[in-house]
Design an enzyme around this catalytic site. Structure first.
Site, PDB file in Angstrom:
ATOM      1  N   GLU A 119      -5.690  -5.216  10.609  1.00  0.00           N
ATOM      2  CA  GLU A 119      -4.681  -4.487  10.867  1.00  0.00           C
ATOM      3  C   GLU A 119      -4.683  -3.661  12.003  1.00  0.00           C
ATOM      4  O   GLU A 119      -5.672  -2.570  11.894  1.00  0.00           O
ATOM      5  CB  GLU A 119      -4.677  -3.249   9.632  1.00  0.00           C
ATOM      6  CG  GLU A 119      -4.315  -3.746   8.135  1.00  0.00           C
ATOM      7  CD  GLU A 119      -3.577  -2.982   7.206  1.00  0.00           C
ATOM      8  OE1 GLU A 119      -2.414  -3.266   6.805  1.00  0.00           O
ATOM      9  OE2 GLU A 119      -4.344  -1.918   7.004  1.00  0.00           O
ATOM     10  N   ASN A 125       0.903  -1.262   0.114  1.00  0.00           N
ATOM     11  CA  ASN A 125       0.071   0.061   0.032  1.00  0.00           C
ATOM     12  C   ASN A 125       0.898   1.057  -0.018  1.00  0.00           C
ATOM     13  O   ASN A 125       1.567   1.564   0.932  1.00  0.00           O
ATOM     14  CB  ASN A 125      -0.780   0.044   1.198  1.00  0.00           C
ATOM     15  CG  ASN A 125      -1.766   1.312   1.343  1.00  0.00           C
ATOM     16  OD1 ASN A 125      -1.884   2.144   0.467  1.00  0.00           O
ATOM     17  ND2 ASN A 125      -2.176   1.566   2.599  1.00  0.00           N
ATOM     18  N   TRP A 126       0.870   2.029  -1.105  1.00  0.00           N
ATOM     19  CA  TRP A 126       1.750   3.078  -1.434  1.00  0.00           C
ATOM     20  C   TRP A 126       1.441   4.214  -0.595  1.00  0.00           C
ATOM     21  O   TRP A 126       2.074   5.370  -0.397  1.00  0.00           O
ATOM     22  CB  TRP A 126       2.067   3.431  -2.624  1.00  0.00           C
ATOM     23  CG  TRP A 126       2.797   2.637  -3.393  1.00  0.00           C
ATOM     24  CD1 TRP A 126       3.591   1.432  -3.037  1.00  0.00           C
ATOM     25  CD2 TRP A 126       3.315   2.535  -4.736  1.00  0.00           C
ATOM     26  NE1 TRP A 126       4.384   1.072  -4.082  1.00  0.00           N
ATOM     27  CE2 TRP A 126       4.116   1.558  -5.169  1.00  0.00           C
ATOM     28  CE3 TRP A 126       2.997   3.591  -5.896  1.00  0.00           C
ATOM     29  CZ2 TRP A 126       4.667   1.470  -6.672  1.00  0.00           C
ATOM     30  CZ3 TRP A 126       3.581   3.387  -7.126  1.00  0.00           C
ATOM     31  CH2 TRP A 126       4.235   2.465  -7.522  1.00  0.00           C
ATOM     32  N   LYS A 127       0.041   4.272   0.004  1.00  0.00           N
ATOM     33  CA  LYS A 127      -0.661   5.512   0.517  1.00  0.00           C
ATOM     34  C   LYS A 127      -0.315   6.802  -0.465  1.00  0.00           C
ATOM     35  O   LYS A 127      -0.453   6.518  -1.729  1.00  0.00           O
ATOM     36  CB  LYS A 127       0.046   5.468   1.876  1.00  0.00           C
ATOM     37  CG  LYS A 127       0.198   4.601   2.794  1.00  0.00           C
ATOM     38  CD  LYS A 127       0.451   4.742   4.352  1.00  0.00           C
ATOM     39  CE  LYS A 127       0.538   3.580   5.038  1.00  0.00           C
ATOM     40  NZ  LYS A 127       0.148   3.481   6.145  1.00  0.00           N
ATOM     41  N   GLY A 134       2.807  -1.179   4.213  1.00  0.00           N
ATOM     42  CA  GLY A 134       2.932   0.082   3.775  1.00  0.00           C
ATOM     43  C   GLY A 134       4.132   0.642   3.813  1.00  0.00           C
ATOM     44  O   GLY A 134       4.749   0.385   2.645  1.00  0.00           O
ATOM     45  N   GLY A 135       4.691   1.175   4.766  1.00  0.00           N
ATOM     46  CA  GLY A 135       6.107   1.768   4.710  1.00  0.00           C
ATOM     47  C   GLY A 135       7.185   0.898   3.965  1.00  0.00           C
ATOM     48  O   GLY A 135       7.992   1.518   2.944  1.00  0.00           O
ATOM     49  N   GLY A 153       2.073   1.971  10.836  1.00  0.00           N
ATOM     50  CA  GLY A 153       3.067   3.050  10.561  1.00  0.00           C
ATOM     51  C   GLY A 153       3.596   3.596  12.012  1.00  0.00           C
ATOM     52  O   GLY A 153       4.259   4.548  12.150  1.00  0.00           O
ATOM     53  N   SER A 179       3.185  -2.432  10.525  1.00  0.00           N
ATOM     54  CA  SER A 179       4.663  -2.380  10.613  1.00  0.00           C
ATOM     55  C   SER A 179       5.470  -3.632  10.173  1.00  0.00           C
ATOM     56  O   SER A 179       6.571  -4.176  10.793  1.00  0.00           O
ATOM     57  CB  SER A 179       5.047  -1.975  12.099  1.00  0.00           C
ATOM     58  OG  SER A 179       4.728  -0.884  12.284  1.00  0.00           O
ATOM     59  N   HIS A 199      -9.576   0.939   5.144  1.00  0.00           N
ATOM     60  CA  HIS A 199      -8.241   1.093   5.618  1.00  0.00           C
ATOM     61  C   HIS A 199      -8.225   1.921   6.898  1.00  0.00           C
ATOM     62  O   HIS A 199      -9.091   2.917   6.792  1.00  0.00           O
ATOM     63  CB  HIS A 199      -7.430   1.773   4.594  1.00  0.00           C
ATOM     64  CG  HIS A 199      -5.667   1.559   5.097  1.00  0.00           C
ATOM     65  ND1 HIS A 199      -5.203   2.615   5.979  1.00  0.00           N
ATOM     66  CD2 HIS A 199      -4.807   0.996   4.638  1.00  0.00           C
ATOM     67  CE1 HIS A 199      -3.932   2.528   6.375  1.00  0.00           C
ATOM     68  NE2 HIS A 199      -3.649   1.476   5.498  1.00  0.00           N
TER      69      HIS A 199
HETATM   70  C1  PEP Z   1      -0.655  -0.176   5.789  1.00  0.00           C
HETATM   71  O1  PEP Z   1      -0.820   1.019   5.032  1.00  0.00           O
HETATM   72  O2  PEP Z   1      -1.756  -0.910   5.486  1.00  0.00           O
HETATM   73  C2  PEP Z   1       0.382  -0.421   6.583  1.00  0.00           C
HETATM   74  C3  PEP Z   1       0.103  -1.652   7.301  1.00  0.00           C
HETATM   75  O3  PEP Z   1       1.364   0.421   6.854  1.00  0.00           O
HETATM   76  P1  PEP Z   1       2.975  -0.042   7.602  1.00  0.00           P
HETATM   77  O4  PEP Z   1       3.145  -1.167   7.091  1.00  0.00           O
HETATM   78  O5  PEP Z   1       3.635   1.210   7.144  1.00  0.00           O
HETATM   79  O6  PEP Z   1       2.487   0.187   9.165  1.00  0.00           O
END
Ligand code: PEP
Length: 271
Positions: free
Chosen positions: A185, A25-27, A252-253, A191, A231, A113
């Protein structure tokens, strides 16, 4: 909801084959140029062999539209949108319909999300309509659910997560578990650098699995893929993706750098 296209059937049976999903997920990151460059670099990674890993990337709408024509996305990567309109068509300024998303070649869509639930303020009913609309357009919803730290500390995980599933999936009938993906999640892990422990993940995934069976029937509820998100990074993914209740990760990240994402894909192949 009926699957009406080969596009959905070609992504079926992920549970039966013990397939792991690696979803990025690039956000709100990456311009069109950056998105193209990302895939040029990712294409140099070793592609996943056979059927073991499914890779999905969720760029922003602008990049998604541009990538449809660029040819830089490797054939082993599926694309998805990070959001979708709750309506089919009409006077809804700024919205993007499921058909528009499908027209880019995308197969998946994130729904609910935590950033959309908690920052944008999307309601449970709105998310339900987005999910119904997406299924009708043969997009595969990746329904995100999860509790805040306050809710966890108050012992409300089941109440919150089951409530999110109940509303989003109310009146939904699937003919194949591959028409839906659920991502657990926990909001406090997204994040933050703090991922849930393996025990917390297993417990939540088992609860979600039982509830999906109640809502969708044993066979279909038992074959919907359940991803963990929060994370995830190369250092912790082997242990998380190796858990029996985990069908992959929503990341995400760590999905923003092609090298890290390629590492996550390689890890999913090995677990
Ligand atoms: C996400 O954006 O769904 C996510 C889990 O982000 P991250 O991996 O950065 O915690």
């Amino acid at each position: 909801m009926k699957s009406d296209s080969g596009r959905v059937s070609h992504v079926s049976r992920q549970k039966e084959n013990n397939m792991k999903m690696v979803a990025g997920n690039w956000k709100m990151f990456k311009t069109v140029e950056e998105a193209r460059a990302y895939f040029v670099e990712l294409a140099t990674a070793t592609p996943p062999q056979g059927d073991k890993v499914r890779v999905i990337v969720f760029p922003n709408y602008i990049a998604l539209g541009a990538l449809a024509t660029t040819g830089s996305v490797p054939a082993w990567v599926l694309l998805g949108a990070q959001d979708v309109a709750a309506e089919v068509e009409g006077a809804f300024t700024g919205e993007v319909s499921p058909a528009m998303i499908r027209s880019t070649g995308a197969t998946h869509v994130l729904i609910g999300h935590s950033e959309r639930r908690h920052i944008i303020g999307e309601s449970a009913d709105l998310l339900h309509r987005k999910l119904i609309n997406s299924l009708q357009a043969s997009l595969i919803p990746v329904l995100c659910v999860g509790e805040t730290l306050e809710e966890r500390n108050a012992g409300k995980i089941e109440e919150v997560v089951f409530g999110q599933l109940d509303t989003a999936l109310s009146d939904v009938q699937l003919c194949d578990g591959a028409q839906l993906v659920v991502a657990y999640e926990p909001v406090w892990a997204i994040g933050t650098g703090v991922n849930a422990t393996n025990e917390q993940i297993e417990e939540a995934h088992h609860l979600i699995r039982q509830h999906l069976k109640q809502l969708l029937g044993t066979a279909i509820g038992g074959s919907v893929a359940i991803l963990y998100g929060g994370s995830v990074k190369p250092a912790n993914f082997a242990s998380i993706a190796g858990l029996p209740s985990v069908d992959g990760g929503l990341i995400g990240g760590a999905s923003l750098k092609p090298s890290a994402f390629a590492e996550l894909i390689a890890i999913a192949e090995q677990v």
